[in-house]
Design a protein around this motif. Sequence first.
Motif: not given
Length: 175
Positions: A18-19, A22, A27-30, A33-34
């Motif tokens: 996860k780090k 980020k 991180y946190g994209f739908f 949005q990739k």
Amino acid sequence: IAKRGKFDYYINDGGKIKKSIKSFGLYGFFSYQKFIPKIYLRSSVGDRIKLLQGLMDTDGFVEAKGSGCRTEFYTTSQHLRDDIKELVLSLGGICREGKERKAFYTYKGRKLRGRLSYRLNISFTNGINPFRIKRKSILFKTKTQKPYKYIKSVEKVGTEECVCIKVDSKDHLYI
């Protein structure tokens, strides 16, 4: 790696992945949005092949019928579509954009319209198999016909001092 269901896995590594995700701004994209960070598109040939295989194993499609082979990648991200195209071309592959389409899905018994989906038709004539998992890689067939590539135009841009260029080829030949 632990299994949650028939096709669902997760990694419990204390947050290291996860780090890392980020740090690349991923991180946190739908899904729409990739994208692929430029550092990955500029990495070694071996790393780019593995990247393509990971993407194709998850969101790629292969159908082999008779002597033909249809290999496609689907995404709702226009940016990812462009990145995959660049990745395939950087590996000497052929990548053509297929028809865009609006998909449909069912939610709580209602048929709903999904996002615009982009399709890429992918092939290789140089022996690269874009799949790693067995169920897809055994279906993939390398094309035998070389792509038609040609020079559109030659334009004089001026006179400059000659610079020697060495290319990655046994005879170091280039045009």
